[in-house]
Design an enzyme around this catalytic site. Structure first.
Site, PDB file in Angstrom:
ATOM      1  N   LYS A 157       0.591  -0.762  -0.264  1.00  0.00           N
ATOM      2  CA  LYS A 157      -0.301  -0.134  -0.136  1.00  0.00           C
ATOM      3  C   LYS A 157       0.866   1.374   0.481  1.00  0.00           C
ATOM      4  O   LYS A 157       1.932   1.210   1.117  1.00  0.00           O
ATOM      5  CB  LYS A 157      -1.258   0.076   1.577  1.00  0.00           C
ATOM      6  CG  LYS A 157      -2.002  -1.314   0.865  1.00  0.00           C
ATOM      7  CD  LYS A 157      -2.999  -1.062   2.179  1.00  0.00           C
ATOM      8  CE  LYS A 157      -4.046  -1.818   1.965  1.00  0.00           C
ATOM      9  NZ  LYS A 157      -5.225  -2.187   1.372  1.00  0.00           N
ATOM     10  N   ARG A 182     -10.005 -12.182   0.992  1.00  0.00           N
ATOM     11  CA  ARG A 182     -10.827 -13.055   0.797  1.00  0.00           C
ATOM     12  C   ARG A 182      -9.785 -14.227   0.890  1.00  0.00           C
ATOM     13  O   ARG A 182     -10.606 -15.522   0.742  1.00  0.00           O
ATOM     14  CB  ARG A 182     -10.952 -12.533  -1.172  1.00  0.00           C
ATOM     15  CG  ARG A 182     -10.325 -12.255  -1.661  1.00  0.00           C
ATOM     16  CD  ARG A 182     -10.799 -11.621  -2.854  1.00  0.00           C
ATOM     17  NE  ARG A 182     -10.314 -10.428  -3.102  1.00  0.00           N
ATOM     18  CZ  ARG A 182     -10.727  -9.106  -4.120  1.00  0.00           C
ATOM     19  NH1 ARG A 182     -11.023  -9.975  -4.833  1.00  0.00           N
ATOM     20  NH2 ARG A 182     -10.753  -8.250  -3.433  1.00  0.00           N
TER      21      ARG A 182
END
Ligand code: BES
Ligand code: ZN
Ligand code: ZN
Length: 482
Positions: free
Chosen positions: A259, A333
């Site tokens: 990030k 996920r």
């Protein structure tokens, strides 16, 4: 430790009292002098003033004339928000105990105000060392109302405590709250609530071949954990369990798809789903609701080292399906998929997952609500939406059309972990759905899990979103037979 709500026969002498009324006529000469009543009447009628305070030297008396709203749920929320204002007033005046006089209120309305007061009063000050700092003083909220039962108040104390516990779990930084610590916290909550708990460590997770959880954990120095927090009372109304699954990414750097800019700030909030599940199961067990619930929390941080999983890796998941990793930052996920597949073995009535899953969900509706998707779960979703309105943890349903699956097709594996530019919250949900074979609801809480600036009674930092929602839903379920 947290502010408690109590019922008493009559307020002790010199108690600060807040008179919550719906109209001026409710305030009378039993409580206020003729001059005071005239003052309140004039100011409210001529100047639309709604808040009044009277200094009694030993204590204060407050009057708040609240405006009802057509929609009762909106009114309940406005009372929680109003309570936030009073929390600030009470603490400013260093009060430890206040009485609430709200005789024209329904029980629900009085409780919403008290709930707002307790939640607003929370502070996370574990790491403050300045001795001069003044912390919130309010400890007790007193009710005189005969119609509120001890039982309901105890339940409210439990649910607010669970919400604040969830906030603390989020607020704790990863240098304390790593995956093993999160499992320990869940273990302690289960002990406190007399519920069952089982923690899988790394070797068990390896033996089970939870490939998604292990892949994300490869870049970490801390082992992953998988916590099972179960409440199964003898009088449970449901034959098949309700399962809550919480994303427990204790910190999300993005991994090798790191990030950039300030996108990593606050990524300790990435276990907000886990915190909500832990808090909710804790509250349900403590309140002894007659409903069988199981919380599943897969946990790890998502970091990078020279062993970290990379884009291009193909991972075999717990259920044997394969995933081509196209972005290491879509890690939530990966770990949730294993937990959702694991949930199949319980033959659940319904599975709800909560996850700070996508920036797309946060962009779409911000901190104001929860993005929801459902499959084979229409009636449940309807009930959950109602719980959302009632608790102020509102749901917005997104489409869950099969066309979105196009985006996660892989040339070499069963699917990829990355969708395209459109509908990012939905493609993430579609990915998860592939690991389910039961009625399923996916809740993306990336927007409301943590707020950077104070957001009324939700405070600042972790909000504990999801706890009150799931509790209300489970309570409603426990009141139905089947
Ligand atoms: N934990 C983030 C999502 C997130 C964003 C939570 C903002 C809270 C606030 C998640 O793991 C993530 O990085 N998602 C990516 C997915 C993408 C790579 C497909 C995102 O949303 O950008
Ligand atoms: Zn990520
Ligand atoms: Zn994440």
């Amino acid at each position: 430790m947290y502010t408690r709500i109590q019922k008493i026969k009559s307020f002790p002498k010199n108690t600060t009292i807040l008179y919550l009324v719906k109209s001026f006529d409710e305030i009378n000469a039993n409580f206020f002098s003729y001059e005071e009543l005239t003052f309140i009447e004039n100011e409210s009628k001529n100047n639309k003033k709604t808040s009044f305070s009277f200094n009694r030297f030993t204590h204060w008396d407050y009057v708040e004339i609240v405006k009802e709203k057509k929609n009762n749920f909106h009114f309940l929320e406005s009372l929680r928000v109003l309570a936030d204002k009073y929390s600030a007033i009470f603490n400013e005046a260093c009060m430890e105990e206040v009485g609430i006089h709200s005789l024209s209120f329904t029980i629900e309305e009085s409780m919403a105000f008290a709930e707002g007061l307790v939640l607003a009063n929370y502070q996370f000050n574990k790491y403050k060392t300045d001795k001069e700092l003044k912390f919130n003083s309010l400890k007790n909220i007193l009710f005189q109302d005969k119609s509120i039962t001890e039982e309901l108040l105890e339940e409210l104390n439990i649910v607010t405590e669970a919400t604040l516990i969830a906030r603390t779990l989020v607020n704790e930084p990863v240098n304390f709250m790593n995956a093993p610590q999160l499992a320990k916290e869940i273990e302690m909550l289960a002990k406190d609530a007399d519920a069952k708990v089982e923690i899988f460590g790394k070797s068990k997770i390896e033996a089970l071949k939870m490939g998604g959880l292990l892949a994300v954990n490869k870049g970490s120095i801390d082992p992953p954990t998988f916590s099972i927090f179960e409440w199964n009372p003898e009088n449970a109304v449901n034959k098949k369990p309700l399962i809550f699954v919480g994303k427990g990414v204790v910190y999300d750097t993005g991994g090798l798809n790191i990030k950039t800019g300030n996108f990593m700030n606050n990524m300790k909030c990435d276990m907000g789903g886990a915190a909500a599940v832990a808090g909710a199961v804790f509250a349900i067990a403590k309140a002894k609701l007659p409903v069988h619930v199981i919380g599943l929390v897969p946990a790890t941080d998502n970091r990078l080292n020279n062993n970290a999983y990379v884009s291009g890796d193909v991972i075999t998941m717990f259920n044997g399906m394969t995933v081509e990793v196209l972005n290491t930052d879509a890690e939530g996920r990966m770990i949730l998929a294993d937990a959702l597949a694991y949930a199949q073995k319980y033959d659940p009535e319904l599975v709800i997952d909560l996850a700070t899953l996508t920036g797309a969900a946060a962009h779409a509706i911000g901190k104001y609500g929860i993005v929801a998707m459902g499959s084979k779960s229409e009636a449940f979703l309807k009930d959950l939406k109602l719980s959302g309105e009632k608790t102020g943890e509102r749901l917005v349903e997104f489409p869950f059309w099969e066309e979105y699956e196009e985006q996660i097709k892989s040339e070499i594996a069963d699917m990829t972990n990355l969708g395209g530019a459109e509908g990012g919250a939905i493609t993430a949900g579609k990915f998860l759905e592939k690991f389910t074979n039961y009625p399923y609801i996916h809740l993306d809480i990336a927007g409301p899990a943590l707020v950077e600036k104070r957001f009324n009674y939700r405070g600042v930092g972790g909000t504990g979103v999801g706890v009150r929602l799931l509790f209300d839903f489970a309570k409603k379920r426990s009141e139905k037979k089947k």
